[in-house]
Write a protein that holds these residues in place. Structure first.
Motif, PDB file in Angstrom:
ATOM      1  N   ALA A 181       3.724   5.597 -11.325  1.00  0.00           N
ATOM      2  CA  ALA A 181       2.718   4.800 -10.449  1.00  0.00           C
ATOM      3  C   ALA A 181       1.487   4.370 -11.091  1.00  0.00           C
ATOM      4  O   ALA A 181       0.819   3.598 -10.986  1.00  0.00           O
ATOM      5  N   ARG A 182       1.111   5.261 -12.327  1.00  0.00           N
ATOM      6  CA  ARG A 182       0.096   4.821 -12.938  1.00  0.00           C
ATOM      7  C   ARG A 182       0.303   3.453 -13.903  1.00  0.00           C
ATOM      8  O   ARG A 182      -0.718   2.808 -14.169  1.00  0.00           O
ATOM      9  N   CYS A 183       1.486   2.928 -14.011  1.00  0.00           N
ATOM     10  CA  CYS A 183       1.619   2.052 -14.827  1.00  0.00           C
ATOM     11  C   CYS A 183       2.001   0.733 -13.860  1.00  0.00           C
ATOM     12  O   CYS A 183       2.137  -0.186 -14.414  1.00  0.00           O
ATOM     13  N   ILE A 184       1.947   0.853 -12.825  1.00  0.00           N
ATOM     14  CA  ILE A 184       2.095  -0.272 -11.596  1.00  0.00           C
ATOM     15  C   ILE A 184       0.508  -1.030 -11.321  1.00  0.00           C
ATOM     16  O   ILE A 184      -0.242  -0.193 -10.819  1.00  0.00           O
ATOM     17  N   LYS A 244       2.938   5.715   3.034  1.00  0.00           N
ATOM     18  CA  LYS A 244       2.492   6.820   2.896  1.00  0.00           C
ATOM     19  C   LYS A 244       2.232   7.272   1.458  1.00  0.00           C
ATOM     20  O   LYS A 244       1.325   8.005   0.967  1.00  0.00           O
ATOM     21  N   PHE A 245       3.009   6.767   0.743  1.00  0.00           N
ATOM     22  CA  PHE A 245       3.122   6.908  -0.889  1.00  0.00           C
ATOM     23  C   PHE A 245       1.936   6.172  -1.313  1.00  0.00           C
ATOM     24  O   PHE A 245       1.053   6.889  -2.227  1.00  0.00           O
ATOM     25  N   ASN A 246       1.604   5.084  -0.981  1.00  0.00           N
ATOM     26  CA  ASN A 246       0.606   4.312  -1.651  1.00  0.00           C
ATOM     27  C   ASN A 246      -0.606   4.980  -1.115  1.00  0.00           C
ATOM     28  O   ASN A 246      -1.765   5.083  -1.886  1.00  0.00           O
ATOM     29  N   LYS A 247      -0.638   5.456   0.163  1.00  0.00           N
ATOM     30  CA  LYS A 247      -1.999   6.301   0.842  1.00  0.00           C
ATOM     31  C   LYS A 247      -2.312   7.400   0.022  1.00  0.00           C
ATOM     32  O   LYS A 247      -3.259   7.688  -0.533  1.00  0.00           O
ATOM     33  N   LYS A 248      -1.245   8.147  -0.466  1.00  0.00           N
ATOM     34  CA  LYS A 248      -1.401   9.523  -0.777  1.00  0.00           C
ATOM     35  C   LYS A 248      -1.354   9.597  -2.434  1.00  0.00           C
ATOM     36  O   LYS A 248      -2.082  10.716  -2.919  1.00  0.00           O
ATOM     37  N   ILE A 249      -0.570   8.860  -2.847  1.00  0.00           N
ATOM     38  CA  ILE A 249      -0.212   8.974  -4.470  1.00  0.00           C
ATOM     39  C   ILE A 249      -0.810   7.708  -5.455  1.00  0.00           C
ATOM     40  O   ILE A 249      -1.882   7.733  -6.141  1.00  0.00           O
ATOM     41  N   TYR A 250      -0.234   6.647  -4.729  1.00  0.00           N
ATOM     42  CA  TYR A 250      -0.595   5.338  -5.527  1.00  0.00           C
ATOM     43  C   TYR A 250      -2.178   5.121  -5.574  1.00  0.00           C
ATOM     44  O   TYR A 250      -2.798   4.748  -6.601  1.00  0.00           O
ATOM     45  N   LEU A 253      -4.457   7.455  -7.432  1.00  0.00           N
ATOM     46  CA  LEU A 253      -4.360   7.603  -8.787  1.00  0.00           C
ATOM     47  C   LEU A 253      -5.143   6.309  -9.405  1.00  0.00           C
ATOM     48  O   LEU A 253      -5.891   6.395 -10.585  1.00  0.00           O
ATOM     49  N   HIS A 254      -5.289   5.350  -8.987  1.00  0.00           N
ATOM     50  CA  HIS A 254      -5.893   4.020  -9.474  1.00  0.00           C
ATOM     51  C   HIS A 254      -7.355   4.094  -9.188  1.00  0.00           C
ATOM     52  O   HIS A 254      -8.079   3.769  -9.821  1.00  0.00           O
ATOM     53  N   ASP A 255      -7.771   4.599  -7.968  1.00  0.00           N
ATOM     54  CA  ASP A 255      -8.873   4.902  -7.549  1.00  0.00           C
ATOM     55  C   ASP A 255      -9.784   5.750  -8.740  1.00  0.00           C
ATOM     56  O   ASP A 255     -10.791   5.515  -9.296  1.00  0.00           O
TER      57      ASP A 255
END
Length: 258
Positions: A181-184, A244-250, A253-255
């Motif tokens: 996810a860090r690389c997206i 859910k993944f975007n809200k909790k993980i992605y 990480l990018h914020d």
């Protein structure tokens, strides 16, 4: 027809995988069916076919027939029930796994990463660990990533039909997904990959499942339920899981990165 010509070694891990050279001059990781892992080969086959259709970075694989006389020299399979077909995946050389890279590697094929994450959530692959990615270094800290080992989709390598009725519908704890996810760079990659997965023809999914060999411990009724669950997860559950993944993980990480 691909034929085995030399046994090399037993691979690490619990899945009874063996490195075998075939008459095309290449080495393959071959998995035999074993007690306690009754659905592992079917899981591998379905994952491979769907992954290749989606153009995910997954090593070439196919069904092979290894003669009994050759298998007699393979250690540790004496107690196994012989099956006509085995699952063989091309052995990828000169690579490392996710444990052997820095915390922040650059993934060259980053355009595939959102697809891999959705793929794992769609198929309920609970085993996307750092050992189950392969990284080939093209230049210092720049890697090409491939995915391997899908024996535990549908939540298990020995699921039964009733297990498919209660597959998890929440976020997985996966450090590997976080690494990806860090690389997206753009969240829209998830939307594009979801649309691609949802465009797979139902007839293709049915055909892939129907081609599971009859002696691989999957009944006709189980095959029907596999297709049903793949379609339901794809169309009803996957969109919710990725949000859910975007809200909790992605996004966190990018914020934090920003």
């Amino acid at each position: 027809m691909k034929e085995p010509i030399a046994y090399r070694k037993k691979m690490e891990g619990k899945s009874n995988a063996h490195l075998i050279t075939f008459n095309d001059g290449r080495d393959y990781v071959v998995k035999y069916l074993q007690p306690g892992f009754e659905k592992s080969l079917a899981n591998e086959w379905v994952s491979y076919c769907l992954g290749r259709y989606l153009d995910l970075p997954i090593p070439f694989a196919q069904l092979v027939e290894i003669p009994r006389e050759f298998s007699s020299q393979v250690p540790g399979i004496e107690h196994l029930t012989y099956t006509q077909n085995q699952f063989a995946s091309l052995y990828v050389r000169d690579c490392i796994d996710g444990h052997q890279v820095s915390a922040d590697p650059y993934i060259i094929n980053h355009q595939s990463l959102a697809g891999i994450i959705l793929f794992d959530y769609w198929l309920c692959n609970l085993d996307r660990t750092r050992k189950n990615i392969l990284l080939q270094e093209k230049m210092p800290n720049f890697f090409h990533l491939q995915i391997i080992d899908h024996a535990e989709i549908f939540g298990s390598y020995n699921w039964v039909q009733s297990d498919l009725e209660k597959l998890p519908v929440d976020i997985m704890k996966s450090a590997t997904h976080q690494l990806m996810a860090r690389c997206i760079a753009d969240e829209k990659d998830f939307t594009e990959q979801l649309e691609l997965i949802q465009s797979i023809p139902t007839l293709l999914i049915e055909e892939i499942v129907s081609l599971i060999p009859d002696d691989w411990m999957v009944s006709p009724e189980e095959k029907k339920v596999m297709v049903k669950k793949l379609l339901r997860r794809r169309d009803k559950i996957l969109p919710e899981l990725i949000e859910k993944f975007n809200k909790k993980i992605y996004r966190p990480l990018h914020d934090n990165h920003d």
